[in-house]
Design a protein around this motif. Structure first.
Motif, PDB file in Angstrom:
ATOM      1  N   ALA A 119      39.652  45.123  55.582  1.00 14.48           N
ATOM      2  CA  ALA A 119      40.100  45.334  54.188  1.00 14.48           C
ATOM      3  C   ALA A 119      41.442  44.818  53.916  1.00 14.48           C
ATOM      4  CB  ALA A 119      39.986  46.721  53.849  1.00 14.48           C
ATOM      5  N   VAL A 120      42.487  45.176  54.634  1.00 14.80           N
ATOM      6  CA  VAL A 120      43.742  44.805  54.614  1.00 14.80           C
ATOM      7  C   VAL A 120      43.775  43.421  54.546  1.00 14.80           C
ATOM      8  CG1 VAL A 120      46.203  44.642  55.654  1.00 14.80           C
ATOM      9  CG2 VAL A 120      44.803  46.772  55.528  1.00 14.80           C
ATOM     10  N   GLN A 121      43.110  42.511  55.471  1.00 17.57           N
ATOM     11  CA  GLN A 121      43.066  41.096  55.508  1.00 17.57           C
ATOM     12  C   GLN A 121      42.549  40.531  54.245  1.00 17.57           C
ATOM     13  OE1 GLN A 121      40.750  40.670  59.408  1.00 17.57           O
ATOM     14  NE2 GLN A 121      42.828  40.359  60.257  1.00 17.57           N
ATOM     15  N   ALA A 122      41.345  41.269  53.881  1.00 17.97           N
ATOM     16  CA  ALA A 122      40.732  40.812  52.778  1.00 17.97           C
ATOM     17  C   ALA A 122      41.763  40.801  51.538  1.00 17.97           C
ATOM     18  CB  ALA A 122      39.372  41.355  52.034  1.00 17.97           C
ATOM     19  N   GLY A 123      42.445  41.788  51.418  1.00 15.87           N
ATOM     20  CA  GLY A 123      43.377  42.104  50.435  1.00 15.87           C
ATOM     21  C   GLY A 123      44.555  40.891  50.229  1.00 15.87           C
ATOM     22  N   ARG A 124      45.059  40.740  51.409  1.00 14.63           N
ATOM     23  CA  ARG A 124      45.859  39.782  51.524  1.00 14.63           C
ATOM     24  C   ARG A 124      45.413  38.458  51.131  1.00 14.63           C
ATOM     25  NH1 ARG A 124      48.732  41.215  57.502  1.00 14.63           N
ATOM     26  NH2 ARG A 124      49.924  43.008  56.594  1.00 14.63           N
ATOM     27  N   ALA A 125      44.194  38.033  51.619  1.00 15.97           N
ATOM     28  CA  ALA A 125      43.579  36.888  51.357  1.00 15.97           C
ATOM     29  C   ALA A 125      43.382  36.551  49.663  1.00 15.97           C
ATOM     30  CB  ALA A 125      42.424  36.501  51.861  1.00 15.97           C
ATOM     31  N   ALA A 126      43.096  37.890  49.008  1.00 19.46           N
ATOM     32  CA  ALA A 126      42.894  37.770  47.495  1.00 19.46           C
ATOM     33  C   ALA A 126      44.110  37.630  46.894  1.00 19.46           C
ATOM     34  CB  ALA A 126      42.303  38.974  47.283  1.00 19.46           C
ATOM     35  N   ALA A 127      45.220  38.205  47.459  1.00 14.59           N
ATOM     36  CA  ALA A 127      46.480  38.062  47.003  1.00 14.59           C
ATOM     37  C   ALA A 127      46.888  36.437  47.056  1.00 14.59           C
ATOM     38  CB  ALA A 127      47.570  39.201  47.659  1.00 14.59           C
ATOM     39  N   ARG A 128      46.894  35.997  48.209  1.00 13.59           N
ATOM     40  CA  ARG A 128      47.133  34.556  48.400  1.00 13.59           C
ATOM     41  C   ARG A 128      46.508  33.713  47.462  1.00 13.59           C
ATOM     42  NH1 ARG A 128      47.422  36.327  53.862  1.00 13.59           N
ATOM     43  NH2 ARG A 128      45.480  35.398  54.263  1.00 13.59           N
ATOM     44  N   ARG A 129      45.169  33.841  47.394  1.00 11.30           N
ATOM     45  CA  ARG A 129      44.290  33.080  46.431  1.00 11.30           C
ATOM     46  C   ARG A 129      44.778  33.196  44.910  1.00 11.30           C
ATOM     47  NH1 ARG A 129      37.649  33.098  46.410  1.00 11.30           N
ATOM     48  NH2 ARG A 129      37.384  32.723  44.030  1.00 11.30           N
ATOM     49  N   THR A 130      45.116  34.446  44.619  1.00 11.48           N
ATOM     50  CA  THR A 130      45.470  34.610  43.063  1.00 11.48           C
ATOM     51  C   THR A 130      46.814  33.821  43.019  1.00 11.48           C
ATOM     52  OG1 THR A 130      44.635  36.784  42.921  1.00 11.48           O
ATOM     53  CG2 THR A 130      46.233  36.530  41.401  1.00 11.48           C
ATOM     54  N   GLN A 131      47.765  33.863  43.790  1.00 16.60           N
ATOM     55  CA  GLN A 131      49.012  33.360  43.856  1.00 16.60           C
ATOM     56  C   GLN A 131      48.830  31.731  43.861  1.00 16.60           C
ATOM     57  OE1 GLN A 131      52.293  34.397  43.534  1.00 16.60           O
ATOM     58  NE2 GLN A 131      52.644  32.199  42.833  1.00 16.60           N
ATOM     59  N   CYS A 132      47.812  31.190  44.470  1.00 15.90           N
ATOM     60  CA  CYS A 132      47.518  29.742  44.410  1.00 15.90           C
ATOM     61  C   CYS A 132      46.937  29.433  42.859  1.00 15.90           C
ATOM     62  CB  CYS A 132      46.372  29.388  45.424  1.00 15.90           C
ATOM     63  SG  CYS A 132      45.921  27.730  45.547  1.00 15.90           S
ATOM     64  N   ARG A 133      46.282  30.199  42.515  1.00 20.38           N
ATOM     65  CA  ARG A 133      45.704  30.014  41.043  1.00 20.38           C
ATOM     66  C   ARG A 133      46.769  29.986  40.110  1.00 20.38           C
ATOM     67  NH1 ARG A 133      40.224  30.978  39.256  1.00 20.38           N
ATOM     68  NH2 ARG A 133      40.227  31.180  36.951  1.00 20.38           N
ATOM     69  N   SER A 134      47.598  31.203  40.246  1.00 18.13           N
ATOM     70  CA  SER A 134      48.957  31.122  39.401  1.00 18.13           C
ATOM     71  C   SER A 134      49.806  29.731  39.437  1.00 18.13           C
ATOM     72  CB  SER A 134      49.546  32.422  39.805  1.00 18.13           C
ATOM     73  OG  SER A 134      50.759  32.343  39.045  1.00 18.13           O
ATOM     74  N   ASN A 135      49.788  29.044  40.692  1.00 19.26           N
ATOM     75  CA  ASN A 135      50.545  27.831  41.012  1.00 19.26           C
ATOM     76  C   ASN A 135      49.846  26.686  40.020  1.00 19.26           C
ATOM     77  OD1 ASN A 135      52.393  29.366  42.667  1.00 19.26           O
ATOM     78  ND2 ASN A 135      51.581  28.131  44.606  1.00 19.26           N
ATOM     79  N   LEU A 136      48.583  26.883  40.419  1.00 18.18           N
ATOM     80  CA  LEU A 136      47.934  25.790  39.397  1.00 18.18           C
ATOM     81  C   LEU A 136      48.108  25.968  37.728  1.00 18.18           C
ATOM     82  CD1 LEU A 136      44.695  24.822  41.278  1.00 18.18           C
ATOM     83  CD2 LEU A 136      46.424  23.325  40.629  1.00 18.18           C
TER      84      LEU A 136
END
Length: 294
Positions: free
Chosen positions: A39-56
């Motif tokens: 769950a922690v790893q999934a949360g971190r992956a989701a946060a990184r994916r959200t940041q990537c989307r924000s960058n775009l």
């Protein structure tokens, strides 16, 4: 007269835990950690994916601000350094930005453009001037050139960065885990885009001897597929296919794509290749692109 301590001792009670009880507690703690870690790893992956989307999203804000001011899309070799990064409040002439680096990439790109250590290249169509994208080797592109519609035409997508030793001669057998980041050889004389796709998809050989540094990607191959270059031979002289530079990411199942209207969408690796080709071109009249948004 017995004291309390002597009475406790004689009655057989104790202070502390037995070995079995300690092992049970440790087992329970281990089970809880095993349940919580994914769950922690999934949360971190989701946060990184959200940041990537924000960058775009930030990239597309700058892209459309530039387009509104100049009535042309950013373009040319100086696109990032002089046209986009200054609008992202970077220093004039800067050749890198953290906004251009996806945090999900395990190679940790630093946003450096000239060494392809950045994550968001521009769409170069289908690898031929007959199938142009937003980036163009000729005159600069504007909204009026995007006759397929800005909401159906990709402007930027993701691409896994090259490592810090880019440009060096290396032994590929030491780096087979990142072959998907570089161009691999294919042999043949494909007469159609379908034939080129099939060659690259199924018969990609070893990578080239050195890294190739790209500042764009194209839609020949579907997301997270091979990057390929056709080995020249007498049989394929005159073919007008460029190299296949696929969109790629470390996100599970697909890549982010920023469209010319500013929208950022996540597109699956399993997207139909004709749909992927359709959103890669700006003026071919395809209608299949609508299928991925339903």
């Amino acid at each position: 007269m017995l004291t309390r301590s002597s009475a406790t001792s004689r009655s057989g009670s104790r202070n502390g835990l037995s070995l079995i009880e300690v092992l049970v507690v440790l087992g329970i703690l281990g089970l809880l950690m095993a349940l919580l870690l994914p769950a922690v790893q999934a949360g971190r992956a989701a946060a990184r994916r959200t940041q990537c989307r924000s960058n775009l999203h930030q990239l597309m804000v700058a892209f459309n601000v530039y387009q509104s001011a100049h009535q042309l899309y950013p373009g040319g070799i100086e696109m990032y350094t002089t046209q986009i990064l200054p609008l992202l409040e970077q220093q004039p002439g800067a050749d890198r930005s953290p906004v251009l680096a996806c945090p999900s990439d395990p190679l940790e790109p630093d946003g450096s453009i000239d060494r392809s250590r950045f994550s968001y290249p521009m769409n170069d169509g289908l690898g031929s001037y007959s199938y142009p994208g937003i980036r163009n080797g000729g005159p600069r592109v504007s909204d009026r050139d995007v006759t397929d519609g800005t909401s159906n035409t990709a402007a930027f997508s993701e691409k896994l960065a090259l490592p810090t030793f880019a440009g060096q001669l290396i032994d590929w057998d030491d780096h087979t885990d990142i072959w998907n980041r570089v161009q691999r050889r294919i042999h043949g004389a494909p007469a159609t885009l379908e034939e080129y796709f099939d060659l690259c998809d199924t018969q990609a050989g070893r990578p080239l001897a050195t890294w190739l540094l790209w500042t764009e990607y194209n839609h020949i191959m579907t997301p997270n597929n091979n990057n390929c270059t056709l080995v020249p031979s007498p049989d394929n002289r005159g073919l007008n296919f460029y190299e296949a530079v696929a969109s790629s990411s470390a996100h599970s199942g697909g890549v982010h794509v920023a469209f010319a209207d500013g929208a950022v969408r996540f597109i699956s690796d399993s997207v139909d290749r004709k749909v992927w080709w359709a959103i890669g071109t700006r003026s071919n009249g395809e209608i299949e692109a609508n299928e991925i948004f339903q």
